[in-house]
Design a protein around this motif. Structure first.
Motif, short mmCIF file in Angstrom:
data_model
loop_
_atom_site.label_atom_id
_atom_site.label_comp_id
_atom_site.label_asym_id
_atom_site.label_seq_id
_atom_site.Cartn_x
_atom_site.Cartn_y
_atom_site.Cartn_z
N TYR A 173 0.83 -1.21 0.00
CA TYR A 173 0.00 0.00 0.00
C TYR A 173 0.87 1.26 0.00
CZ TYR A 173 -2.90 3.81 1.54
OH TYR A 173 -3.50 5.03 1.63
N VAL A 174 1.86 1.31 0.88
CA VAL A 174 2.73 2.49 0.96
C VAL A 174 3.43 2.73 -0.38
CG1 VAL A 174 4.83 3.40 2.05
CG2 VAL A 174 3.03 2.39 3.46
N LYS A 175 3.91 1.67 -0.98
CA LYS A 175 4.63 1.78 -2.25
C LYS A 175 3.70 2.20 -3.39
CE LYS A 175 7.47 -0.93 -5.40
NZ LYS A 175 8.03 -2.26 -5.68
N ASN A 176 2.43 1.78 -3.34
CA ASN A 176 1.51 2.00 -4.46
C ASN A 176 0.34 2.92 -4.15
OD1 ASN A 176 2.50 -0.02 -6.58
ND2 ASN A 176 2.45 -1.23 -4.70
N LYS A 177 0.39 3.65 -3.04
CA LYS A 177 -0.79 4.42 -2.65
C LYS A 177 -1.15 5.51 -3.65
CE LYS A 177 1.53 7.27 0.80
NZ LYS A 177 1.55 7.60 2.22
N ALA A 178 -0.18 6.08 -4.33
CA ALA A 178 -0.51 7.10 -5.35
C ALA A 178 -1.31 6.47 -6.49
CB ALA A 178 0.77 7.75 -5.88
N TRP A 179 -0.88 5.29 -6.93
CA TRP A 179 -1.61 4.59 -8.00
C TRP A 179 -3.00 4.17 -7.51
CZ3 TRP A 179 -3.18 -0.59 -7.87
CH2 TRP A 179 -3.78 -1.04 -9.05
N ILE A 180 -3.08 3.64 -6.30
CA ILE A 180 -4.37 3.21 -5.74
C ILE A 180 -5.32 4.40 -5.64
CG2 ILE A 180 -5.49 2.30 -3.66
CD1 ILE A 180 -2.85 0.65 -3.23
N ALA A 181 -4.82 5.51 -5.12
CA ALA A 181 -5.65 6.71 -4.98
C ALA A 181 -6.08 7.24 -6.34
CB ALA A 181 -4.89 7.79 -4.20
N ALA A 182 -5.16 7.25 -7.30
CA ALA A 182 -5.50 7.75 -8.64
C ALA A 182 -6.57 6.87 -9.29
CB ALA A 182 -4.25 7.80 -9.51
N GLU A 183 -6.43 5.57 -9.13
CA GLU A 183 -7.40 4.64 -9.70
C GLU A 183 -8.79 4.85 -9.09
OE1 GLU A 183 -7.29 -0.03 -10.72
OE2 GLU A 183 -7.02 0.44 -8.60
#
Length: 118
Positions: A30-40
């Motif tokens: 989550y920490v590594k990918n939170k920008a992608w998760i939030a953008a999605e």
């Protein structure tokens, strides 16, 4: 060793450390990918809000009173964790209203599956 002592030992030495490792792995992902998760999710939510506005302009929905994000149990039982977004006004709240706005949450549940396989 008695049954309960054996069970406690199993929990402390095997189950809890493995569960904690999976939770840490999920957190790191989550920490590594939170920008992608939030953008999605933000892109989906933006499309959802535009559709709600269109329904309001067409007179199909009054002032939005509730936004529901529901885990679809049928999809989950089929191995696909999906959340549905739905908006309702005071008049339509509580009525079943399926929408096409879905958030695929497989990235979360992949960690649970890995634990099941471990």
């Amino acid at each position: 060793m008695h049954d309960m002592e054996g069970w406690q030992h199993f929990l402390e030495e095997d189950v809890i450390p493995q569960r904690n490792a999976q939770i840490r792995a999920l957190h790191h992902y989550y920490v590594k990918n939170k920008a992608w998760i939030a953008a999605e999710f933000t892109a989906l939510f933006d499309r959802f809000c535009q559709a709600v506005l269109a329904r309001q302009q067409e007179g199909l929905l009054q002032k939005c009173a509730y936004i529901h994000i529901s885990l679809l149990r049928t999809s989950l039982s089929e191995g696909h964790p999906v959340y549905m977004l739905e908006a309702s006004d005071r008049e339509t709240d509580g009525k079943v209203g399926l929408t096409s706005f879905r958030y695929e949450a497989g990235w979360i549940y992949g960690f649970a599956e890995a634990w099941d396989q471990g």
